[in-house]
Design a protein around this motif. Structure first.
Motif, PDB file in Angstrom:
ATOM      1  N   PRO A   2      29.184 -44.339  29.882  1.00 15.82           N
ATOM      2  CA  PRO A   2      28.083 -45.116  29.318  1.00 15.82           C
ATOM      3  C   PRO A   2      26.767 -44.345  29.366  1.00 15.82           C
ATOM      4  O   PRO A   2      26.547 -43.502  30.244  1.00 15.82           O
ATOM      5  N   VAL A   3      25.908 -44.652  28.423  1.00 14.58           N
ATOM      6  CA  VAL A   3      24.564 -44.090  28.344  1.00 14.58           C
ATOM      7  C   VAL A   3      23.579 -45.225  28.617  1.00 14.58           C
ATOM      8  O   VAL A   3      23.757 -46.342  28.113  1.00 14.58           O
ATOM      9  N   THR A   4      22.554 -44.968  29.409  1.00 13.33           N
ATOM     10  CA  THR A   4      21.550 -45.986  29.710  1.00 13.33           C
ATOM     11  C   THR A   4      20.214 -45.598  29.102  1.00 13.33           C
ATOM     12  O   THR A   4      19.726 -44.484  29.292  1.00 13.33           O
ATOM     13  N   VAL A   5      19.629 -46.524  28.357  1.00 12.43           N
ATOM     14  CA  VAL A   5      18.291 -46.371  27.788  1.00 12.43           C
ATOM     15  C   VAL A   5      17.423 -47.452  28.415  1.00 12.43           C
ATOM     16  O   VAL A   5      17.828 -48.618  28.486  1.00 12.43           O
ATOM     17  N   THR A   6      16.240 -47.088  28.883  1.00  8.14           N
ATOM     18  CA  THR A   6      15.351 -48.049  29.539  1.00  8.14           C
ATOM     19  C   THR A   6      14.210 -48.441  28.605  1.00  8.14           C
ATOM     20  O   THR A   6      13.593 -47.583  27.976  1.00  8.14           O
ATOM     21  N   VAL A   7      13.967 -49.750  28.502  1.00  5.19           N
ATOM     22  CA  VAL A   7      12.808 -50.255  27.763  1.00  5.19           C
ATOM     23  C   VAL A   7      11.664 -50.352  28.757  1.00  5.19           C
ATOM     24  O   VAL A   7      11.701 -51.166  29.694  1.00  5.19           O
ATOM     25  N   GLY A   8      10.653 -49.538  28.594  1.00  2.13           N
ATOM     26  CA  GLY A   8       9.583 -49.406  29.580  1.00  2.13           C
ATOM     27  C   GLY A   8       8.503 -50.462  29.426  1.00  2.13           C
ATOM     28  O   GLY A   8       7.525 -50.262  28.700  1.00  2.13           O
ATOM     29  N   LEU A   9       8.670 -51.576  30.127  1.00  6.87           N
ATOM     30  CA  LEU A   9       7.680 -52.651  30.075  1.00  6.87           C
ATOM     31  C   LEU A   9       7.169 -52.967  31.480  1.00  6.87           C
ATOM     32  O   LEU A   9       7.027 -54.129  31.863  1.00  6.87           O
ATOM     33  N   GLY A  10       6.919 -51.926  32.261  1.00  5.79           N
ATOM     34  CA  GLY A  10       6.377 -52.121  33.597  1.00  5.79           C
ATOM     35  C   GLY A  10       7.317 -52.906  34.474  1.00  5.79           C
ATOM     36  O   GLY A  10       8.496 -52.576  34.600  1.00  5.79           O
ATOM     37  N   GLU A  11       6.803 -53.989  35.087  1.00  5.88           N
ATOM     38  CA  GLU A  11       7.624 -54.803  35.972  1.00  5.88           C
ATOM     39  C   GLU A  11       8.742 -55.516  35.224  1.00  5.88           C
ATOM     40  O   GLU A  11       9.704 -55.975  35.838  1.00  5.88           O
ATOM     41  N   ARG A  12       8.624 -55.624  33.911  1.00  3.70           N
ATOM     42  CA  ARG A  12       9.655 -56.299  33.113  1.00  3.70           C
ATOM     43  C   ARG A  12      10.555 -55.303  32.385  1.00  3.70           C
ATOM     44  O   ARG A  12      11.259 -55.670  31.441  1.00  3.70           O
ATOM     45  N   ALA A  13      10.544 -54.051  32.818  1.00  2.00           N
ATOM     46  CA  ALA A  13      11.435 -53.046  32.229  1.00  2.00           C
ATOM     47  C   ALA A  13      12.889 -53.452  32.417  1.00  2.00           C
ATOM     48  O   ALA A  13      13.249 -54.118  33.397  1.00  2.00           O
ATOM     49  N   TYR A  14      13.719 -53.063  31.456  1.00  2.00           N
ATOM     50  CA  TYR A  14      15.143 -53.386  31.571  1.00  2.00           C
ATOM     51  C   TYR A  14      15.973 -52.284  30.941  1.00  2.00           C
ATOM     52  O   TYR A  14      15.480 -51.484  30.135  1.00  2.00           O
ATOM     53  N   ASP A  15      17.254 -52.265  31.330  1.00  2.00           N
ATOM     54  CA  ASP A  15      18.186 -51.244  30.855  1.00  2.00           C
ATOM     55  C   ASP A  15      19.008 -51.750  29.684  1.00  2.00           C
ATOM     56  O   ASP A  15      19.420 -52.921  29.644  1.00  2.00           O
ATOM     57  N   ILE A  16      19.270 -50.827  28.769  1.00  2.00           N
ATOM     58  CA  ILE A  16      20.284 -51.015  27.735  1.00  2.00           C
ATOM     59  C   ILE A  16      21.429 -50.076  28.111  1.00  2.00           C
ATOM     60  O   ILE A  16      21.250 -48.854  28.123  1.00  2.00           O
ATOM     61  N   VAL A  17      22.568 -50.640  28.449  1.00  2.00           N
ATOM     62  CA  VAL A  17      23.722 -49.831  28.842  1.00  2.00           C
ATOM     63  C   VAL A  17      24.689 -49.810  27.653  1.00  2.00           C
ATOM     64  O   VAL A  17      25.080 -50.866  27.143  1.00  2.00           O
TER      65      VAL A  17
END
Length: 378
Positions: free
Chosen positions: A4-19
């Protein structure tokens, strides 16, 4: 098997991963429990996805110790309605889920939009996890926090921004997609190249058969599209600026969807976007903003992969140009009555065009309407 490849959405404290990768349905419980320990979930899905994959997801959640209530809805764009929204909210409340529990969207863009909106408004905002099962949802609607339902007056006119806590894009499920649905998702994937990544579009022109076949090329393409969207969302979460570029093809496309009354037998969303992107490039040429060569190149690629690229490709009759313009004027990209489009100076050079004259749009729609002289181009 590819990792799997992980891409992170950079929204500070609300950042989340797309796996992104294979086998994520079987690992769903582990992935969710790691990020949201102790959560209970309501899985919202549709009948088609449930028939193919729900038992596997239940097993995957169970292995991670995650209890799940299940809400199964009819498939199709018409499910994005007030009635089905109420059905989901009632089911979540009936399951006695609390604010810190999680709504899981397990399906395509329709389920993701609807379930996300339910999560946004139930108990004033619950956790939300996206598990997109279509290519379109994996590269577009599952990322960025746009949720909502349709109104009889237009598409996605009722909704909220509500970011997920996690996106799990299992690429194995794409093998069960009908080819029409895969092509429709590919239109949104190609969109990122046409917005501002010309190298991606060139890569897709050469490698699209491998993307369709699956394997590493498919994961690469999905991850690149997700990176492109994550970058834009991090810069402009609430679409106050250049996030609007992600709407390339959508203003024309949404009007065509409304004109067909969201009849998926005639037109699905990604097909509308494909035609809309071709029209946006053709309209840019008409406005002397781009070369005809770019419009022809876009049309040729869409045609090569089997996508519709002109209004004449939509089965059945369409309303006249004036009615199509009225749908465009109702689209949510309108600001204080002026028409806003995403136009282009060439492949990978899209920009936000404000105050576009309605008279020019109307003339263009007349020229490109089925039966008009513009049809002879094909």
């Amino acid at each position: 098997m590819s990792d799997p490849v992980t891409v992170t959405v950079g929204l500070g404290e609300r950042a989340y991963d797309i796996v992104i990768g294979p086998g994520l349905i079987e690992r769903a419980g582990e992935e969710i429990a790691t990020r949201l320990p102790g959560t209970r979930v309501a899985v919202v899905t549709d009948e088609n996805v449930a028939g193919a994959h729900l038992e596997a997801l239940k097993a995957g959640l169970g292995q991670g110790g995650v209890d799940a209530a299940i809400v199964t809805l009819p498939p199709g764009e018409k499910t994005k309605s007030f009635d089905h929204l109420q059905e989901v909210v009632d089911a979540v409340l009936a399951a006695r889920l609390e604010r810190r529990d999680t709504v899981v969207a397990f399906g395509g863009g329709v389920i993701g939009d609807l379930a996300g909106f339910a999560a946004a408004i139930t108990r004033r905002g619950m956790n939300f996890v996206q598990m997109p099962t279509s290519l379109l949802a994996q590269v577009d609607s599952s990322v960025g926090g746009k949720t909502g339902i349709n109104s009889p007056r237009g598409k996605n006119l009722v909704g909220a921004f509500h970011q997920p806590k996690l996106v799990l894009a299992d690429t194995d499920v794409l093998d069960t997609l009908p080819i029409r649905e895969f092509r429709a998702g590919y239109a949104e994937l190609a969109k990122y190249g046409l917005i501002d990544r010309p190298d991606l579009f060139t890569w897709l022109e050469k490698n699209w058969p491998a993307v369709f076949s699956g394997g590493p090329a498919r994961i690469t393409a999905i991850a690149e599209a997700c990176r492109a969207k994550a970058d834009v969302v991090a810069r402009d979460e609430f679409e106050q600026g250049d996030r609007a570029l992600l709407n390339l093809g959508h203003t024309f496309g949404h009007a065509l969807e409304a004109a067909t009354r969201y009849d998926s037998e005639r037109l699905v969303h990604g097909e509308g976007v494909a035609i809309g992107m071709a029209l946006a490039h053709r309209f840019s040429t008409r406005m002397n903003l781009a070369s005809i060569d770019d419009a022809t190149r876009v049309e040729a690629h869409l045609k090569a992969v089997g996508l519709p690229w002109r209004m004449a490709d939509i089965p059945g009759e369409l309303p006249d140009a004036e009615t199509l313009l009225s749908f465009i004027a109702q689209d949510k990209k309108v600001s204080r009555g002026t028409l806003t489009f995403i136009l282009t100076h060439g492949v990978g050079q899209s920009f936000i065009a404000r105050d576009v004259p309605a008279s020019e749009v109307l003339s263009f729609l007349k020229e490109n309407h089925p039966g008009a002289e513009g049809r002879a181009r094909g």
